[in-house]
Design an enzyme around this catalytic site. Structure first.
Site, mmCIF file in Angstrom:
data_model
loop_
_atom_site.group_PDB
_atom_site.id
_atom_site.type_symbol
_atom_site.label_atom_id
_atom_site.label_comp_id
_atom_site.label_asym_id
_atom_site.label_seq_id
_atom_site.Cartn_x
_atom_site.Cartn_y
_atom_site.Cartn_z
ATOM 1 N N ASP A 208 2.756 4.174 -6.073
ATOM 2 C CA ASP A 208 2.904 2.756 -5.763
ATOM 3 C C ASP A 208 4.337 2.278 -5.983
ATOM 4 O O ASP A 208 4.914 1.589 -5.140
ATOM 5 C CB ASP A 208 1.922 1.946 -6.625
ATOM 6 C CG ASP A 208 2.111 0.453 -6.495
ATOM 7 O OD1 ASP A 208 1.439 -0.155 -5.651
ATOM 8 O OD2 ASP A 208 2.931 -0.113 -7.239
ATOM 9 N N ALA B 35 0.929 -1.846 -3.552
ATOM 10 C CA ALA B 35 0.969 -0.863 -2.466
ATOM 11 C C ALA B 35 -0.324 -0.050 -2.433
ATOM 12 O O ALA B 35 -0.879 0.211 -1.364
ATOM 13 C CB ALA B 35 2.174 0.065 -2.637
ATOM 14 N N ASP B 36 -0.805 0.344 -3.608
ATOM 15 C CA ASP B 36 -2.072 1.076 -3.673
ATOM 16 C C ASP B 36 -3.220 0.233 -3.143
ATOM 17 O O ASP B 36 -4.045 0.706 -2.345
ATOM 18 C CB ASP B 36 -2.367 1.474 -5.121
ATOM 19 C CG ASP B 36 -1.604 2.708 -5.561
ATOM 20 O OD1 ASP B 36 -1.341 3.580 -4.722
ATOM 21 O OD2 ASP B 36 -1.267 2.806 -6.753
ATOM 22 N N ILE B 37 -3.319 -1.008 -3.613
ATOM 23 C CA ILE B 37 -4.422 -1.869 -3.207
ATOM 24 C C ILE B 37 -4.349 -2.166 -1.714
ATOM 25 O O ILE B 37 -5.360 -2.100 -0.996
ATOM 26 C CB ILE B 37 -4.412 -3.183 -4.017
ATOM 27 C CG1 ILE B 37 -4.659 -2.896 -5.503
ATOM 28 C CG2 ILE B 37 -5.454 -4.157 -3.485
ATOM 29 C CD1 ILE B 37 -5.995 -2.284 -5.802
ATOM 30 N N GLY C 149 -5.442 0.810 0.233
ATOM 31 C CA GLY C 149 -6.889 0.966 0.152
ATOM 32 C C GLY C 149 -7.625 0.019 1.080
ATOM 33 O O GLY C 149 -8.598 0.403 1.746
#
Length: 398
Positions: free
Chosen positions: A141, A169-171, A174
């Site tokens: 991230d 960035a991860d969320i 996803g």
């Protein structure tokens, strides 16, 4: 209540950390049967902490509800065989292995899996994607935040780059991945064919540039750090009151006039041609904002919110996370979910923001223990107890 929206969909989640698990959790909330395939040592996020609740990571439990855990050593042929049998009965396979050679060695490459199930939606979530000069590099991230340009714009103008405190960035990846999966499942109803989905943290984080990117790409406007200010709207930022902070969003000329009335603005401020239109206010923000800041410091937060709301001006208090999580509106929207986890006990996590009237997201199970459902899933595949014990002795499962 109607059947869950994704009740007949099976998802194999072979990801670790956050972006992939978050994507799979969203699908599980919507009713998909999500099988979390973990190496014998488990998802790395199981060790991320503190805090831990009776040995279970709060971080892990926040992104792995509504899943069953199956341990598999994919470096062994017997482990790959189990995976392939599952793939033949599944709709979606998600991984986050960046190197093509590693995917091939583990038997999870798109060619291998889609040869066994041409209807499979094969999803790759990596730092930089499957193509391009940075492909196959490990991604996190914080790298996506740094390389997307967003970190350089975060913080006050006189400060260095600032990481956004949560893994956006991860969320974001996803959420985009879940969107792509749903679109692929819908398209499969017409074509009968599976699909490869290539998701990258960097691509997803770039979308956060939004209007900043448009201004640069279309008009060559060089982005600059503005702190809490908006590049295109004024006033549209926090202000410090006598006892705390509030946010004010004046997004139109009509709201500007209401705003002036609500704050009982002095006549010279109302008539000043430098503030006549939003474009004028943007050009002269360095003059306007200090004047407004001085006014806001004269009254407490709730007083300002009352007068601004009465005038129809969008505003609100700036809450700390613990205040936001306990806010009456957040609770009324059902955004805190409670569930029982076999080791941690009663746990609470953030809910799912998709509110569907007939088939709402819901809790079916808390985050699983490592390998909690291994025997159950293998039995569904036709393995008897003797075969399961043999696999355990060989270290294929734990």
């Amino acid at each position: 209540m109607a059947a869950a929206a994704l009740q007949s969909v099976r998802v194999l989640d072979a990801t670790q950390a956050l972006a992939g698990p978050y994507c799979a959790q969203l699908l599980g909330d919507l009713g998909a049967d999500v099988i979390k395939i973990e190496p014998p040592q488990g998802d790395q996020a199981r060790g991320w902490g503190p805090p831990f609740l009776n040995g279970e990571s709060a971080y892990f439990m926040g992104t792995n509800r509504n899943k069953r855990s199956l341990t598999l050593d994919l470096k062994q042929a017997a482990g790959r065989e189990i995976l392939w049998r599952l793939v033949e009965q599944s709709d979606v396979f998600i991984h986050n292995v960046p190197r093509a050679s590693s995917r091939k060695a583990l038997g999870i490459d798109a060619e291998t899996l889609m040869a066994r199930n041409p209807r499979l939606i094969w999803v790759s979530i990596t730092g930089f994607g499957l193509t391009g000069p940075e492909a196959e590099k490990p991604g996190y991230d914080v790298l996506a935040q740094a390389m997307s340009g967003t970190m350089a714009l975060t913080g006050e103008p006189d400060q260095g780059p600032v990481r956004f405190p949560t893994p956006m960035a991860d969320i974001t990846t996803g959420v985009y991945a879940a969107l792509g999966i749903l679109a692929a499942l819908f398209e499969r109803e017409r074509s009968g064919q599976g699909q490869v989905i290539d998701m990258a943290l960097l691509d997803s984080q770039l979308t956060w540039l939004a209007n900043v990117a448009s201004a640069f790409l279309m008009a060559g406007v060089q982005p600059r750090k503005l702190g809490n200010a908006h590049p295109n709207l004024v006033p549209y930022q926090p202000f410090e009151a006598a006892d705390g902070w509030l946010i004010v969003a004046v997004g139109s000329e009509r709201l500007w006039q209401r705003f002036l009335d609500a704050i009982d603005a002095p006549e010279d401020l109302r008539r000043d041609p430098r503030f006549a239109t939003n474009a004028d206010r943007v050009r002269h923000r360095d003059v306007l904002v200090p004047r407004l800041a001085a006014l806001f410091k004269q009254r407490p937060v709730q007083t300002w919110i009352q007068v601004l709301e009465a005038a129809g001006v969008p505003c609100g208090p700036i809450l700390r996370p613990e205040e936001a999580l306990a806010h009456p509106h957040v609770l009324a929207r059902g955004m805190i979910w409670e569930m029982e986890q076999s080791t941690a006990g009663q746990v609470r996590t953030l809910g799912n923001p998709v509110h569907m009237r007939r088939t709402p997201p819901q809790v079916q199970r808390a985050a699983p223990l490592l390998g909690e459902h291994t025997e159950e899933i293998l039995a569904e595949l036709g393995y008897n107890q003797e075969a399961i014990e043999t696999l355990r002795k060989e270290g294929v499962i734990v």
